[in-house]
Design a protein around this motif. Structure first.
Motif, PDB file in Angstrom:
ATOM      1  N   ALA A   1     -36.194  75.116 -43.240  1.00 37.98           N
ATOM      2  CA  ALA A   1     -36.585  75.796 -42.011  1.00 37.98           C
ATOM      3  C   ALA A   1     -35.351  76.498 -41.440  1.00 37.98           C
ATOM      4  N   ASN A   2     -35.487  77.787 -41.139  1.00 37.41           N
ATOM      5  CA  ASN A   2     -34.399  78.568 -40.554  1.00 37.41           C
ATOM      6  C   ASN A   2     -34.717  78.843 -39.097  1.00 37.41           C
ATOM      7  N   GLY A   3     -33.689  78.825 -38.273  1.00 33.58           N
ATOM      8  CA  GLY A   3     -33.881  79.119 -36.863  1.00 33.58           C
ATOM      9  C   GLY A   3     -32.575  78.974 -36.125  1.00 33.58           C
ATOM     10  N   TYR A   4     -32.656  78.482 -34.901  1.00 29.74           N
ATOM     11  CA  TYR A   4     -31.465  78.317 -34.062  1.00 29.74           C
ATOM     12  C   TYR A   4     -31.449  76.907 -33.487  1.00 29.74           C
ATOM     13  N   CYS A   5     -30.300  76.257 -33.604  1.00 26.02           N
ATOM     14  CA  CYS A   5     -30.173  74.909 -33.047  1.00 26.02           C
ATOM     15  C   CYS A   5     -30.296  74.991 -31.519  1.00 26.02           C
ATOM     16  N   ARG A   6     -30.443  73.856 -30.906  1.00 23.30           N
ATOM     17  CA  ARG A   6     -30.639  73.821 -29.447  1.00 23.30           C
ATOM     18  C   ARG A   6     -29.484  74.489 -28.700  1.00 23.30           C
ATOM     19  N   GLU A   7     -28.250  74.239 -29.145  1.00 29.18           N
ATOM     20  CA  GLU A   7     -27.082  74.800 -28.468  1.00 29.18           C
ATOM     21  C   GLU A   7     -27.054  76.326 -28.575  1.00 29.18           C
ATOM     22  N   CYS A   8     -27.316  76.847 -29.759  1.00 26.42           N
ATOM     23  CA  CYS A   8     -27.307  78.298 -29.948  1.00 26.42           C
ATOM     24  C   CYS A   8     -28.461  78.959 -29.207  1.00 26.42           C
ATOM     25  N   LEU A   9     -29.602  78.306 -29.222  1.00 28.32           N
ATOM     26  CA  LEU A   9     -30.763  78.833 -28.499  1.00 28.32           C
ATOM     27  C   LEU A   9     -30.476  78.881 -26.995  1.00 28.32           C
ATOM     28  N   ALA A  10     -29.868  77.839 -26.468  1.00 18.79           N
ATOM     29  CA  ALA A  10     -29.520  77.815 -25.035  1.00 18.79           C
ATOM     30  C   ALA A  10     -28.523  78.907 -24.704  1.00 18.79           C
ATOM     31  N   ARG A  11     -27.544  79.129 -25.596  1.00 21.33           N
ATOM     32  CA  ARG A  11     -26.555  80.205 -25.373  1.00 21.33           C
ATOM     33  C   ARG A  11     -27.230  81.574 -25.374  1.00 21.33           C
ATOM     34  N   GLN A  12     -28.183  81.774 -26.282  1.00 19.98           N
ATOM     35  CA  GLN A  12     -28.881  83.056 -26.369  1.00 19.98           C
ATOM     36  C   GLN A  12     -29.734  83.303 -25.133  1.00 19.98           C
ATOM     37  N   GLN A  13     -30.249  82.216 -24.560  1.00 19.39           N
ATOM     38  CA  GLN A  13     -31.115  82.338 -23.390  1.00 19.39           C
ATOM     39  C   GLN A  13     -30.307  82.294 -22.093  1.00 19.39           C
ATOM     40  N   GLY A  14     -28.982  82.242 -22.226  1.00 20.20           N
ATOM     41  CA  GLY A  14     -28.120  82.264 -21.051  1.00 20.20           C
ATOM     42  C   GLY A  14     -28.026  80.931 -20.338  1.00 20.20           C
ATOM     43  N   GLY A  15     -28.371  79.842 -21.028  1.00 26.33           N
ATOM     44  CA  GLY A  15     -28.359  78.538 -20.380  1.00 26.33           C
ATOM     45  C   GLY A  15     -27.287  77.729 -20.900  1.00 26.33           C
TER      46      GLY A  15
END
Length: 139
Positions: A125-139
């Motif tokens: 499964a490819n995607g974004y880990c929680r940390e990277c996803l939060a960074r992308q969403q500005g959180g």
């Protein structure tokens, strides 16, 4: 290094300094690495090492299940050292290259559909880990 020697011995591969170094480099990575990245690090340890040698070693180690081949959406193959030997799959972060172990497997359901014809399978499964996803969403 003894652990690596045992892995290589189990695969009936010669225990060489370069093979050990490939495993050591991958085991020291936080995530996956390209053959070229492994080669650049090997060149720091050995006077002479060719990229074909790196590719051959990576393929042998992956075929033996000692390292995992990561198939990236950019169609490049990367490699990851995973010391877990029992059956499992991986979640790959496309941003930071982190690889997480996943204990879910679709093979039992797949077996119902293809009735014993499966010889092997790959699930990644490819995607974004929680940390990277939060960074992308500005959180």
């Amino acid at each position: 290094m003894k652990h690596f020697d045992d892995l290589l011995r189990d695969l009936n591969l010669r225990i060489t300094p370069k093979r050990r170094a490939v495993l050591d480099i991958l085991a020291g990575e936080e995530g996956y690495a390209s053959p070229e990245e492994v080669w650049r690090k090997l060149k720091l340890r050995f006077d002479r090492v060719g990229l074909p040698t790196v590719y051959r070693n990576l393929e042998e180690l992956a075929a033996g299940g000692v390292i995992t081949t990561i198939i990236h959406p950019n169609r490049q193959l990367y490699y990851y050292y995973c010391d877990r030997r029992e059956h499992h799959h991986h979640f790959v972060c496309l941003s930071c290259r982190r690889v997480e172990e996943v204990d879910v497997c679709a093979l039992p359901d797949l077996e119902k559909l293809v009735a014993g014809r499966v010889v092997s399978h790959i699930f990644q499964a490819n995607g974004y880990c929680r940390e990277c996803l939060a960074r992308q969403q500005g959180g």
